[in-house]
Design a protein around this motif. Structure first.
Motif, mmCIF file in Angstrom:
data_model
loop_
_atom_site.group_PDB
_atom_site.id
_atom_site.type_symbol
_atom_site.label_atom_id
_atom_site.label_comp_id
_atom_site.label_asym_id
_atom_site.label_seq_id
_atom_site.Cartn_x
_atom_site.Cartn_y
_atom_site.Cartn_z
ATOM 1 N N LYS A 1 0.852 -1.191 0.000
ATOM 2 C CA LYS A 1 0.000 0.000 0.000
ATOM 3 C C LYS A 1 0.883 1.235 0.000
ATOM 4 O O LYS A 1 1.783 1.360 0.843
ATOM 5 C CB LYS A 1 -0.905 0.022 1.250
ATOM 6 N N GLY A 2 0.627 2.135 -0.930
ATOM 7 C CA GLY A 2 1.409 3.365 -0.998
ATOM 8 C C GLY A 2 1.080 4.133 -2.259
ATOM 9 O O GLY A 2 0.567 3.574 -3.233
ATOM 10 N N GLY A 3 1.389 5.404 -2.249
ATOM 11 C CA GLY A 3 0.966 6.302 -3.308
ATOM 12 C C GLY A 3 1.781 6.218 -4.586
ATOM 13 O O GLY A 3 2.828 5.566 -4.660
ATOM 14 N N LEU A 4 1.257 6.901 -5.603
ATOM 15 C CA LEU A 4 1.930 7.092 -6.879
ATOM 16 C C LEU A 4 2.280 8.571 -7.008
ATOM 17 O O LEU A 4 1.423 9.428 -6.777
ATOM 18 C CB LEU A 4 1.015 6.691 -8.039
ATOM 19 N N ARG A 5 3.519 8.858 -7.366
ATOM 20 C CA ARG A 5 3.999 10.235 -7.486
ATOM 21 C C ARG A 5 4.362 10.522 -8.939
ATOM 22 O O ARG A 5 5.158 9.797 -9.534
ATOM 23 C CB ARG A 5 5.216 10.443 -6.578
ATOM 24 N N ASP B 1 -1.664 -5.349 -4.207
ATOM 25 C CA ASP B 1 -1.011 -4.037 -4.118
ATOM 26 C C ASP B 1 -2.061 -2.986 -4.436
ATOM 27 O O ASP B 1 -2.707 -3.054 -5.486
ATOM 28 C CB ASP B 1 0.152 -3.977 -5.111
ATOM 29 N N VAL B 2 -2.233 -2.035 -3.529
ATOM 30 C CA VAL B 2 -3.282 -1.018 -3.677
ATOM 31 C C VAL B 2 -2.636 0.366 -3.712
ATOM 32 O O VAL B 2 -2.316 0.949 -2.676
ATOM 33 C CB VAL B 2 -4.304 -1.101 -2.525
ATOM 34 N N PRO B 3 -2.415 0.926 -4.910
ATOM 35 C CA PRO B 3 -1.833 2.268 -5.013
ATOM 36 C C PRO B 3 -2.805 3.346 -4.541
ATOM 37 O O PRO B 3 -3.993 3.101 -4.312
ATOM 38 C CB PRO B 3 -1.537 2.412 -6.504
ATOM 39 N N ALA B 4 -2.281 4.564 -4.445
ATOM 40 C CA ALA B 4 -3.080 5.727 -4.064
ATOM 41 C C ALA B 4 -2.445 6.950 -4.710
ATOM 42 O O ALA B 4 -1.570 6.824 -5.563
ATOM 43 C CB ALA B 4 -3.108 5.867 -2.536
ATOM 44 N N GLY B 5 -2.879 8.127 -4.318
ATOM 45 C CA GLY B 5 -2.300 9.351 -4.840
ATOM 46 C C GLY B 5 -1.109 9.815 -4.024
ATOM 47 O O GLY B 5 -0.883 9.364 -2.906
ATOM 48 N N ASP B 6 -0.350 10.718 -4.599
ATOM 49 C CA ASP B 6 0.777 11.358 -3.927
ATOM 50 C C ASP B 6 1.018 12.652 -4.693
ATOM 51 O O ASP B 6 0.133 13.137 -5.397
ATOM 52 C CB ASP B 6 2.008 10.440 -3.938
ATOM 53 N N LEU B 7 2.205 13.182 -4.613
ATOM 54 C CA LEU B 7 2.550 14.413 -5.310
ATOM 55 C C LEU B 7 2.253 14.287 -6.803
ATOM 56 O O LEU B 7 2.716 13.358 -7.468
ATOM 57 C CB LEU B 7 4.034 14.716 -5.094
ATOM 58 N N GLY B 8 1.454 15.206 -7.334
ATOM 59 C CA GLY B 8 1.123 15.195 -8.752
ATOM 60 C C GLY B 8 0.021 14.234 -9.146
ATOM 61 O O GLY B 8 -0.339 14.147 -10.323
ATOM 62 N N VAL B 9 -0.508 13.512 -8.180
ATOM 63 C CA VAL B 9 -1.573 12.537 -8.456
ATOM 64 C C VAL B 9 -2.736 12.810 -7.514
ATOM 65 O O VAL B 9 -2.697 12.461 -6.328
ATOM 66 C CB VAL B 9 -1.080 11.084 -8.291
ATOM 67 N N GLY B 10 -3.778 13.435 -8.056
ATOM 68 C CA GLY B 10 -4.974 13.734 -7.283
ATOM 69 C C GLY B 10 -6.162 12.936 -7.783
ATOM 70 O O GLY B 10 -6.016 11.936 -8.486
ATOM 71 N N ALA B 11 -7.363 13.416 -7.441
ATOM 72 C CA ALA B 11 -8.579 12.693 -7.804
ATOM 73 C C ALA B 11 -8.731 12.528 -9.313
ATOM 74 O O ALA B 11 -9.218 11.497 -9.793
ATOM 75 C CB ALA B 11 -9.793 13.417 -7.229
ATOM 76 N N ARG B 12 -8.298 13.527 -10.081
ATOM 77 C CA ARG B 12 -8.394 13.430 -11.540
ATOM 78 C C ARG B 12 -7.571 12.264 -12.060
ATOM 79 O O ARG B 12 -8.077 11.419 -12.829
ATOM 80 C CB ARG B 12 -7.920 14.736 -12.182
ATOM 81 N N GLU B 13 -6.306 12.208 -11.657
ATOM 82 C CA GLU B 13 -5.418 11.150 -12.143
ATOM 83 C C GLU B 13 -5.879 9.773 -11.656
ATOM 84 O O GLU B 13 -5.835 8.794 -12.409
ATOM 85 C CB GLU B 13 -3.976 11.422 -11.683
ATOM 86 N N ILE B 14 -6.312 9.711 -10.383
ATOM 87 C CA ILE B 14 -6.810 8.441 -9.841
ATOM 88 C C ILE B 14 -8.018 7.971 -10.637
ATOM 89 O O ILE B 14 -8.161 6.783 -10.964
ATOM 90 C CB ILE B 14 -7.173 8.593 -8.352
ATOM 91 N N ILE C 1 -7.576 0.677 -5.922
ATOM 92 C CA ILE C 1 -6.860 1.948 -5.837
ATOM 93 C C ILE C 1 -7.648 2.881 -4.927
ATOM 94 O O ILE C 1 -8.881 2.823 -4.899
ATOM 95 C CB ILE C 1 -6.677 2.562 -7.249
ATOM 96 N N THR C 2 -6.971 3.693 -4.162
ATOM 97 C CA THR C 2 -7.657 4.607 -3.249
ATOM 98 C C THR C 2 -7.363 6.054 -3.631
ATOM 99 O O THR C 2 -6.443 6.335 -4.392
ATOM 100 C CB THR C 2 -7.258 4.358 -1.788
ATOM 101 N N GLY C 3 -8.192 6.937 -3.073
ATOM 102 C CA GLY C 3 -8.120 8.334 -3.460
ATOM 103 C C GLY C 3 -9.130 8.657 -4.539
ATOM 104 O O GLY C 3 -9.066 9.712 -5.173
ATOM 105 N N LYS C 4 -10.073 7.739 -4.736
ATOM 106 C CA LYS C 4 -11.115 7.932 -5.745
ATOM 107 C C LYS C 4 -12.100 9.013 -5.280
ATOM 108 O O LYS C 4 -12.196 9.320 -4.088
ATOM 109 C CB LYS C 4 -11.872 6.617 -5.968
#
Length: 460
Positions: free
Chosen positions: A104-108, A175-188, A207-210
């Protein structure tokens, strides 16, 4: 390696030699990964009291395993821009440790993203996730793609291409990605849509941050910033201090910074400074968070535009100068290594009492040493900014149960989680007679849970 704080007992020669061996093996194997080296060094320097007390972690080779990610994935991302030209970026996913749950962790998405960055983030994420008390392992990923200046269609095409490759390696129980720097609700949203298309199934928990309308959790956007303030609040209470009436300087003006400012203001603190990559604003009467939201979240503008609304505010172009602003509480919420030794000395001279890391590893080791040696209460990132991943896991839980909790329910759970994280850190520091060093407490508490699970599962 250098010991972060001089006010702690030194390890025995046997443990010290072992830690040096682990660190130097990491550097030798991957010599061009300075951020990862830094994260490993800070971690190793923190956990030696546990190794002295419980040597089975050395005997069973847990440290050798835990500094090596289970899997490092890199891939090409090709996409077509609005001019019809083919562009190529590199994608990453580091699946660091799954001992206590799926990765579990974000995508930048940022030009600075490389193997060192994602390994450092994934390594830290492993212990951060452990501290939350929730069943999630550590991972991180992203791309050197820069969303700035791109059209919505370009971002959509990039996200679809990125997910086409990433989809091979992720899943609700993998594996469950999420958002991080440069990745917000739009990208998710774009990535989830592509995953759904590829799988032919509605796996909301992948994926979370939906957005809340299609499986996202209320309170996720606010969670990291709110959680940082809840952690600070616990630090202050434990030291007979109050958040109400405090002056705060917050670096950055993204979601973490903005919602830390919002919650701090709601609880009676006065935020006097915030920044973006171009500079910082200062107003001793306080910064209006709604104006910052309008500029940064809606207009996607620069913080300098704040002066158009509040001309009595001071603007300076050097964003690092924010640490020269006198404040009782400093919240570095922008990026790694943004606050160095010189900034730390200035903050101490100006009377700072509390520093909490809203970003990942924003303080250099030397800066951290200054704070610890001068009695400043210090909240390390893996504890203070764990609210985001905590609520991401709450989103996973809601998706699994096909339920939707109210904002108030999520926020209440977040507060309980941050209180628990703080208490676990403090209990670990007290066990090893160093109650002021929450870096040590966070690393020991986070490591022990993961390490015990690794021992229980055998060599895998």
């Amino acid at each position: 390696m250098t010991i972060i704080s001089e006010n702690v007992k030194k390890p025995s020669q046997y443990v010290a030699d072992y830690l040096d061996e682990i660190y130097h093996s990491v550097v030798k194997q991957d010599p061009n990964e300075p951020e990862f080296h830094q994260a490993v060094a800070v971690f190793l320097q923190s956990i030696y009291p546990l190794l002295e007390k419980e040597p089975q972690y050395i005997e069973k080779g847990i440290l050798k395993q835990i500094v090596e990610p289970e899997r490092v994935i890199t891939f090409r991302v090709t996409w077509v821009d609005d001019n019809g030209k083919t562009q190529v970026n590199r994608g990453y996913r580091v699946q660091f440790n799954s001992a206590i749950g799926p990765f579990k962790g974000g995508l930048r998405f940022h030009p600075s993203v490389n193997t060192s960055i994602v390994k450092f983030l994934g390594f830290e994420q492993t212990f951060k996730n452990s501290l939350t008390g929730q069943p999630i392992g550590g991972g991180k990923g992203g791309s050197n793609f820069d969303p700035k200046g791109k059209s919505d269609n370009e971002i959509m095409r990039f996200c679809q291409s990125f997910m086409t490759e990433l989809a091979r390696y992720i899943g609700p129980d993998i594996d469950v990605p999420a958002g991080d720097l440069g990745v917000g609700a739009r990208e998710i949203g774009y990535m989830f849509g592509q995953y759904k298309r590829l799988r032919g199934a509605y796996e909301a928990g992948v994926i979370t941050g939906k957005a809340p309308d299609f499986g996202g959790s209320l309170g996720r956007t606010e969670a990291t910033g709110y959680g940082t303030i809840y952690f600070v609040q616990e630090m202050l209470k434990d030291n007979r201090m109050r958040l109400e009436g405090s002056t705060i300087a917050v670096s950055g003006s993204g979601n973490v910074s903005i919602y830390a400012m919002e919650k701090a203001s709601q609880l009676g603190a006065r935020v006097v400074a915030c920044s973006d990559t171009t500079g910082y604003i200062y107003n001793e009467k306080g910064i209006d968070v709604d104006t910052v939201k309008e500029i940064k979240l809606k207009r996607k503008g620069r913080i300098k535009e704040y002066l158009d609304f509040h001309p009595d505010t001071t603007y300076s172009e050097d964003c690092a100068g924010i640490w020269s602003v006198p404040c009782g509480i400093a919240l570095p919420c922008a990026t790694q290594n943004e606050l160095d030794e010189e900034h730390a000395i200035t903050l101490v001279k100006n009377g700072v009492k509390v520093v909490a890391e809203g970003a990942n590893m924003p303080c250099t080791p030397k800066a951290t040493e200054v704070f610890l040696n001068n009695g400043v209460l210090f909240g390390p990132a893996k504890a203070a900014n764990a609210g985001g991943v905590a609520v991401s896991q709450l989103e996973m839980a809601q998706n699994s149960m096909r339920l939707k909790w109210t904002f108030e329910e999520v926020d209440e759970r977040l507060q309980d989680i941050m209180k628990s994280i703080y208490r676990n850190c403090v209990d670990a520091t007290k066990e090893f007679d160093n109650a002021t060093n929450l870096i040590q407490g966070a690393n020991i508490a986070g490591f022990k849970k993961v390490a015990d699970a690794m021992i229980a599962q055998g060599v895998i």
